[in-house]
Design a protein around this motif. Structure first.
Motif, short mmCIF file in Angstrom:
data_model
loop_
_atom_site.label_atom_id
_atom_site.label_comp_id
_atom_site.label_asym_id
_atom_site.label_seq_id
_atom_site.Cartn_x
_atom_site.Cartn_y
_atom_site.Cartn_z
N ARG A 1 -2.92 -2.47 -8.87
CA ARG A 1 -2.68 -3.74 -9.55
C ARG A 1 -2.05 -3.47 -10.91
O ARG A 1 -2.38 -2.51 -11.58
N PHE A 2 -1.17 -4.37 -11.31
CA PHE A 2 -0.58 -4.35 -12.64
C PHE A 2 -1.01 -5.64 -13.32
O PHE A 2 -0.42 -6.70 -13.09
N GLY A 3 -2.10 -5.58 -14.09
CA GLY A 3 -2.66 -6.80 -14.67
C GLY A 3 -3.18 -7.69 -13.56
O GLY A 3 -3.99 -7.25 -12.73
N SER A 4 -2.70 -8.91 -13.50
CA SER A 4 -3.15 -9.83 -12.45
C SER A 4 -2.29 -9.74 -11.19
O SER A 4 -2.59 -10.40 -10.19
N PHE A 5 -1.23 -8.91 -11.23
CA PHE A 5 -0.33 -8.79 -10.09
C PHE A 5 -0.79 -7.67 -9.16
O PHE A 5 -0.99 -6.53 -9.60
N THR A 6 -0.93 -7.98 -7.88
CA THR A 6 -1.32 -6.98 -6.88
C THR A 6 -0.06 -6.50 -6.16
O THR A 6 0.53 -7.23 -5.36
N ALA A 7 0.36 -5.27 -6.47
CA ALA A 7 1.57 -4.71 -5.87
C ALA A 7 1.32 -4.17 -4.47
O ALA A 7 2.20 -4.23 -3.60
N LEU A 8 0.11 -3.65 -4.25
CA LEU A 8 -0.29 -3.15 -2.93
C LEU A 8 -1.67 -3.69 -2.61
O LEU A 8 -2.59 -3.53 -3.41
N ASP A 9 -1.79 -4.34 -1.47
CA ASP A 9 -3.04 -4.99 -1.10
C ASP A 9 -3.61 -4.34 0.16
O ASP A 9 -3.18 -4.64 1.28
N ASN A 10 -4.54 -3.40 -0.03
CA ASN A 10 -5.23 -2.77 1.10
C ASN A 10 -4.26 -2.10 2.08
O ASN A 10 -4.38 -2.24 3.29
N VAL A 11 -3.28 -1.38 1.53
CA VAL A 11 -2.30 -0.68 2.36
C VAL A 11 -2.82 0.71 2.71
O VAL A 11 -3.23 1.46 1.82
N SER A 12 -2.82 1.04 3.97
CA SER A 12 -3.29 2.36 4.41
C SER A 12 -2.35 2.90 5.48
O SER A 12 -2.04 2.20 6.45
N ILE A 13 -1.85 4.12 5.29
CA ILE A 13 -1.00 4.74 6.31
C ILE A 13 -1.48 6.16 6.58
O ILE A 13 -2.06 6.81 5.72
N ASP A 14 -1.22 6.61 7.79
CA ASP A 14 -1.61 7.95 8.23
C ASP A 14 -0.34 8.66 8.69
O ASP A 14 0.36 8.17 9.57
N ILE A 15 -0.07 9.81 8.09
CA ILE A 15 1.15 10.55 8.41
C ILE A 15 0.75 11.94 8.91
O ILE A 15 0.46 12.83 8.11
N PRO A 16 0.70 12.15 10.21
CA PRO A 16 0.30 13.45 10.76
C PRO A 16 1.27 14.55 10.36
O PRO A 16 2.47 14.31 10.16
N ALA A 17 0.76 15.74 10.22
CA ALA A 17 1.61 16.90 9.89
C ALA A 17 2.68 17.07 10.96
O ALA A 17 2.43 16.89 12.16
N GLY A 18 3.89 17.38 10.52
CA GLY A 18 4.98 17.60 11.46
C GLY A 18 5.64 16.33 11.96
O GLY A 18 6.44 16.39 12.90
N SER A 19 5.35 15.20 11.34
CA SER A 19 5.96 13.94 11.78
C SER A 19 7.06 13.51 10.83
O SER A 19 7.13 13.96 9.69
N PHE A 20 7.93 12.65 11.32
CA PHE A 20 9.00 12.04 10.52
C PHE A 20 8.69 10.55 10.48
O PHE A 20 8.95 9.84 11.43
N HIS A 21 8.11 10.10 9.39
CA HIS A 21 7.58 8.74 9.27
C HIS A 21 8.51 7.91 8.38
O HIS A 21 8.87 8.34 7.28
N ALA A 22 8.89 6.73 8.85
CA ALA A 22 9.75 5.85 8.07
C ALA A 22 8.92 4.75 7.41
O ALA A 22 7.94 4.27 7.99
N LEU A 23 9.32 4.36 6.21
CA LEU A 23 8.66 3.28 5.48
C LEU A 23 9.70 2.18 5.24
O LEU A 23 10.68 2.39 4.52
N LEU A 24 9.48 1.03 5.88
CA LEU A 24 10.42 -0.08 5.82
C LEU A 24 9.85 -1.24 5.00
O LEU A 24 8.64 -1.43 4.94
N GLY A 25 10.75 -2.03 4.44
CA GLY A 25 10.34 -3.21 3.69
C GLY A 25 11.47 -3.69 2.82
O GLY A 25 12.33 -2.91 2.41
N GLU A 26 11.50 -4.99 2.54
CA GLU A 26 12.52 -5.53 1.66
C GLU A 26 12.28 -5.06 0.24
O GLU A 26 11.22 -4.49 -0.08
N ASN A 27 13.23 -5.30 -0.64
CA ASN A 27 13.04 -4.99 -2.05
C ASN A 27 11.83 -5.74 -2.58
O ASN A 27 11.66 -6.94 -2.33
#
Length: 238
Positions: A1-27
């Motif tokens: 959180r940045f003050g009252s702004f929540t930039a990430l809300d309960n985000v959890s990702i798992d990246i196994p060793a040896g994987s090629f993981h993409a992260l998508l999303g608008e600006n």
């Protein structure tokens, strides 16, 4: 959180060793905030980070380096007036006051024999093409011993041919278990061609994750923008 702004809300990702993981999303979806938390630029208000199954504390990029975490940024961080070899040597945490360049060049030659990239290390970076500079940025992370690399829009300054070559070589390294990659991208064709899994953020929340082979580009786009009709289209991957 940045003050009252929540930039990430309960985000959890798992990246196994040896994987090629993409992260998508608008600006503004939270992609950069997430990777900056991983790399120690930001400190998460809550939550945890685990490396190799063990919870760790990353208070700075220096801490991240201790756990083998590295990042290739959207803009080049190389010193243009120095050669590729000089850029690699000075990037180390400890550099001797007097550098034996004969020894360093022998060591670099042996190191480059294990690398998938061919780069002229004896030329100033200012004389290298954009693709060669990006290869050098990736090689620098491998030279520093990073086993997990974040690629932040790595092909934004490359031609399609250069992008395919570099991402293909990186994917081959993940397939051999030599590297783990988290790539931020806006380009669906790169995600479908090179990534094995994808996580999708929208407005600071994780809205989808899974194997790339089991998702269509329309489904990924629909999750990114929240368009249920688009997500339901039966669009085949290229």
């Amino acid at each position: 959180r940045f003050g009252s702004f929540t930039a990430l809300d309960n985000v959890s990702i798992d990246i196994p060793a040896g994987s090629f993981h993409a992260l998508l999303g608008e600006n503004g979806a939270g992609k950069s905030t997430l990777v900056k938390c991983i790399m120690g630029f930001y400190h998460a208000t809550s939550g945890s980070l685990s490396v190799n199954g063990r919870e760790v504390s990353v208070a700075s990029p220096k801490d991240a380096a201790l756990y083998g975490l590295g990042m290739v940024y959207q803009h080049f961080t190389l010193v243009p007036s120095l050669t590729g070899a000089e850029n690699l040597v000075i990037s180390r945490a400890k550099v001797p006051a007097v550098i034996s360049w004969a020894k360093e060049r022998r060591d670099l030659s042996n190191f480059m024999e294990r690398m998938p990239f061919r780069i002229p290390l004896d030329r100033p970076v200012s004389e290298l093409a954009a693709g060669e500079k990006q290869k050098l940025e990736i090689v620098k992370q491998l030279y520093l011993g990073r086993s997990f690399i974040v690629l932040d829009e790595p092909t934004s300054v490359l031609t399609p041919a250069e992008a395919d070559e570099i991402l293909g070589l990186v994917r081959d390294m993940t397939s051999r278990g030599e590297l783990t990659v988290l790539m931020i991208s806006h380009k669906f064709h790169e995600v479908t061609k090179f990534a094995s899994a994808v996580s999708i953020l929208r407005r600071g929340k994780l809205v989808g994750t899974g194997k790339v082979s089991e998702l269509t580009t329309a489904e990924m786009a629909g999750m990114m923008i929240g368009d249920v009709k688009l997500a339901g289209l039966d669009s085949r991957r290229p």
